[in-house]
Design an enzyme around this catalytic site. Structure first.
Site, PDB file in Angstrom:
ATOM      1  N   PHE A 219     -32.685 -29.188 -22.075  1.00  0.00           N
ATOM      2  CA  PHE A 219     -33.202 -27.869 -22.414  1.00  0.00           C
ATOM      3  C   PHE A 219     -32.778 -27.481 -23.824  1.00  0.00           C
ATOM      4  CE2 PHE A 219     -32.354 -27.856 -17.852  1.00  0.00           C
ATOM      5  CZ  PHE A 219     -33.434 -27.190 -17.284  1.00  0.00           C
ATOM      6  N   ASP A 220     -33.697 -26.887 -24.569  1.00  0.00           N
ATOM      7  CA  ASP A 220     -33.309 -26.105 -25.730  1.00  0.00           C
ATOM      8  C   ASP A 220     -32.659 -24.820 -25.211  1.00  0.00           C
ATOM      9  OD1 ASP A 220     -33.116 -25.077 -28.342  1.00  0.00           O
ATOM     10  OD2 ASP A 220     -35.124 -24.195 -28.229  1.00  0.00           O
ATOM     11  N   GLY A 221     -31.995 -24.080 -26.092  1.00  0.00           N
ATOM     12  CA  GLY A 221     -31.318 -22.861 -25.656  1.00  0.00           C
ATOM     13  C   GLY A 221     -32.155 -21.613 -25.854  1.00  0.00           C
ATOM     14  N   PHE A 336     -37.403 -29.606 -22.613  1.00  0.00           N
ATOM     15  CA  PHE A 336     -38.072 -28.322 -22.818  1.00  0.00           C
ATOM     16  C   PHE A 336     -37.648 -27.709 -24.151  1.00  0.00           C
ATOM     17  CE2 PHE A 336     -37.691 -28.691 -18.160  1.00  0.00           C
ATOM     18  CZ  PHE A 336     -39.010 -28.456 -17.764  1.00  0.00           C
TER      19      PHE A 336
END
Length: 376
Positions: A219-221, A336
């Protein structure tokens, strides 16, 4: 724009604009329980079946996948666009015994099913499992080829929603969807706006091997797990102001983003393995891959996760460096991100990337990867 959560409460109809009264909700819930009990009793009489019974939707983590995300249907789509729906349906009927090739979400779905198999070994009667739903606007006549392809690969996908050319988005709520993956960016945007965690799938430009024993999700943040509040500071006031803002608000948790609920779902399943002393052999591993700098803006991220009671297995703060090379090392089944240039970089080096169209960053997304699967 509302944030997406994993709440399974059916407080409105599938079209999202008819609110039920509390009494109507209670009656609907009772009716659903009775219907499910009857379905379970019937299924239990089929003692000879080797297929696992699908979990109860209220207990499951439902992942809805479009047919063009699950399978490679670029050629099929071209026939539809250039020759029309009748020729397309005829082509599918004539080739219904020819399995479709895997699409960008295929190995992610396979990994979900591997997790289910491990959970059933440890918790034979538990229904907190992944439930995969094929969500497509294909016509029912195309269903035979989709079913044959699913059976060819040994996938356990029992729930279908084929809408015959109509948008399937309204059904996502009815199916209690936790995550929706599609090759159609417009439908994904519609789902995000409806508060459903969603992403547009992009095929990797080269093949890399995936781990078949562990589901890996990266995941991106900002604007993915978290809201875009900090990203707005970067875009409007620059990095120096952003660093000041994050340090001043280090102990203030960030608001949730559209994929926070899915990360939470993964964490719940991880804890079930930990409870059986399987932490070192857990078939789920999560990664935070963020452009943030650790020293100047990382603490707030980690403290936010802590305040939510969520663990992330690995956190990689890249300080603006490209994400593609790191993702090659991780080899996630899905990554993502809300920024198209990160999607492109991941795609070029062999990572299946999923674009989350959320937040201020969408104003700056000027390009899209060269991927025929997104054409609609």
């Amino acid at each position: 724009m509302s944030s997406c959560s994993s709440d399974k409460s059916p407080s409105s109809s599938a079209c999202g604009n008819i609110q039920l009264t509390p009494a109507q909700e209670q009656a609907a819930a009772v009716g659903a329980e009775q219907d499910w009990a009857a379905a379970k009793a019937f299924y239990d009489t089929l003692v000879s079946t080797k297929r696992p019974r699908p979990p109860k939707p209220q207990n499951a983590i439902t992942v809805a996948v479009s047919s063009r995300a699950l399978f490679d249907m670029v050629k099929d789509r071209k026939i539809y666009e250039e020759e029309g729906v009748e020729t397309y349906v005829k082509y599918q009927e004539e080739n219904e015994n020819v399995p479709l090739n895997p699409g960008p979400a295929f190995y992610f779905v396979k990994a979900l099913e591997q997790v289910n198999a491990r959970l059933r070994e440890l918790y034979p009667n538990d229904e907190e499992l992944f439930d995969i739903v094929l969500m497509t606007n294909n016509h029912a006549q195309v269903g035979v080829r989709l079913i044959n392809s699913i059976n060819h690969y040994g996938l356990s996908i029992e729930r279908f929603c084929m809408t015959g050319g109509e948008s399937p988005i309204g059904y996502l709520t009815a199916y209690l969807t936790n995550l929706y993956l599609s090759a159609d960016s417009e439908k994904v945007q519609e789902a995000i706006e409806a508060g459903i965690a969603s992403a547009t799938m992009f095929t990797a430009n080269k093949d890399i091997p995936y781990c078949d024993k562990q589901l890996r999700v990266a995941f991106d943040g900002d604007a993915v797990i978290f809201s875009d509040e900090s990203e707005q500071i970067v875009k409007e006031h620059g990095l120096d102001r952003f660093f000041e803002h994050e340090q001043m608000n280090e102990n203030k948790p960030l608001a949730q983003g559209p994929l926070k609920g899915f990360l939470e779902d993964l964490g719940k399943l991880q804890k079930k393995f930990y409870a059986k002393d399987e932490r070192l052999d857990c078939p789920i591993r999560t990664y935070l891959v963020t452009a943030r700098s650790a020293a100047s803006s990382g603490a707030r991220v980690l403290k936010t996760l802590r305040s939510w009671g969520l663990e992330i297995d690995e956190a990689l703060f890249l300080a603006g460096a490209p994400k593609g090379p790191i993702l090659v090392k991780i080899r996630p089944h899905i990554f993502f991100d809300d920024q198209m240039f990160h999607i492109e970089g991941a795609q070029q080096l062999g990572t299946v990337a999923a674009h989350v169209p959320y937040g201020i960053g969408q104003k700056y997304n000027k390009s899209k990867p060269k991927d025929d699967t997104v054409k609609k």
